[in-house]
Design a protein around this motif. Sequence first.
Motif, PDB file in Angstrom:
ATOM      1  N   ALA A   1       0.836  -1.201   0.000  1.00 19.35           N
ATOM      2  CA  ALA A   1       0.000   0.000   0.000  1.00 19.35           C
ATOM      3  C   ALA A   1       0.872   1.253   0.000  1.00 19.35           C
ATOM      4  O   ALA A   1       0.603   2.212  -0.734  1.00 19.35           O
ATOM      5  CB  ALA A   1      -0.936  -0.010   1.208  1.00 19.35           C
TER       6      ALA A   1
ATOM      7  N   VAL B   1      -1.399   4.224  -1.907  1.00 21.24           N
ATOM      8  CA  VAL B   1      -2.851   4.123  -1.730  1.00 21.24           C
ATOM      9  C   VAL B   1      -3.135   3.667  -0.306  1.00 21.24           C
ATOM     10  O   VAL B   1      -2.236   3.255   0.439  1.00 21.24           O
ATOM     11  CB  VAL B   1      -3.475   3.132  -2.734  1.00 21.24           C
ATOM     12  CG1 VAL B   1      -3.214   3.583  -4.165  1.00 21.24           C
ATOM     13  CG2 VAL B   1      -2.933   1.713  -2.524  1.00 21.24           C
ATOM     14  N   SER B   2      -4.400   3.708   0.076  1.00 16.68           N
ATOM     15  CA  SER B   2      -4.783   3.263   1.410  1.00 16.68           C
ATOM     16  C   SER B   2      -4.710   1.746   1.507  1.00 16.68           C
ATOM     17  O   SER B   2      -4.733   1.040   0.484  1.00 16.68           O
ATOM     18  CB  SER B   2      -6.211   3.728   1.730  1.00 16.68           C
ATOM     19  OG  SER B   2      -7.144   3.084   0.879  1.00 16.68           O
ATOM     20  N   ALA B   3      -4.644   1.235   2.738  1.00 17.92           N
ATOM     21  CA  ALA B   3      -4.605  -0.213   2.950  1.00 17.92           C
ATOM     22  C   ALA B   3      -5.840  -0.908   2.374  1.00 17.92           C
ATOM     23  O   ALA B   3      -5.711  -1.959   1.728  1.00 17.92           O
ATOM     24  CB  ALA B   3      -4.452  -0.518   4.441  1.00 17.92           C
ATOM     25  N   PRO B   4      -7.062  -0.367   2.563  1.00 13.05           N
ATOM     26  CA  PRO B   4      -8.242  -1.010   1.964  1.00 13.05           C
ATOM     27  C   PRO B   4      -8.177  -1.073   0.437  1.00 13.05           C
ATOM     28  O   PRO B   4      -8.575  -2.070  -0.165  1.00 13.05           O
ATOM     29  CB  PRO B   4      -9.402  -0.130   2.447  1.00 13.05           C
ATOM     30  CG  PRO B   4      -8.921   0.470   3.717  1.00 13.05           C
ATOM     31  CD  PRO B   4      -7.462   0.725   3.482  1.00 13.05           C
ATOM     32  N   THR B   5      -7.665   0.006  -0.177  1.00  9.63           N
ATOM     33  CA  THR B   5      -7.553   0.013  -1.642  1.00  9.63           C
ATOM     34  C   THR B   5      -6.565  -1.047  -2.105  1.00  9.63           C
ATOM     35  O   THR B   5      -6.820  -1.780  -3.079  1.00  9.63           O
ATOM     36  CB  THR B   5      -7.101   1.400  -2.139  1.00  9.63           C
ATOM     37  OG1 THR B   5      -8.099   2.360  -1.791  1.00  9.63           O
ATOM     38  CG2 THR B   5      -6.908   1.397  -3.645  1.00  9.63           C
TER      39      THR B   5
END
Length: 219
Positions: free
Chosen positions: A63, A68-72
């Motif tokens: 990430a 990008v974010s961890a969820p993305t």
Amino acid sequence: MSGIFDALGEPVAQRVTGGLATIGQVLKSQAWKGAGPAGVTPTQAQALRVLRERPGTGLGALAGLLGVSAPTASTAVNTLVTKGLVVKEPGPDRRSITLRLTAAGEEVADRAAEWPAVLVRAVDALDPAEQTALLRSLVTLVRALQEAGEISPQRMCVTCRHFRPHVHADPRNPHHCAFVDEPFGDRHLRLDCAEQEEAAPEDRRAAWERFTSPDTAPR
């Protein structure tokens, strides 16, 4: 005395930033064109490129490298796993995982690693001295973003513990790489070297000061 252009023009930094933004739009557009035939999005293609160069990377580190974010990142990885391009493996502790490409993932990553021909042609239009100057400027920009915490640490020559700037009298090859024990020049600077080992903060600062002071006598 300032002329009319100094009074009316935008600051140079602002114009340079605008130019970089334009190039960014070209890269984004070309990324969609290149990733589409492979059945992956630009973010997924970028994840494949990272894992191709850094097998065994964890999800959190991925990430950060993607910006990008961890969820993305998790969503992108899960899609790649479903497509059979990436596999998850146990990490160093029970709660972590590492990521590796499958054989199919390696093939897609190889295609995704190809730079858009339109950008390569544009850079090739510069003469060798201009290309070297541009590379040095990019190194400076990437380092500044890294030092500001805006991007994850990059595997660059200028932050490596093996980097010895301006230690040779040869103006074409003034630097030295202690890893391979060979001299090299600005045209050889790398933004992503698999053998890079991050130097200690104080050593990075000292090397950068010497790198940006080319008049320093070789020693």
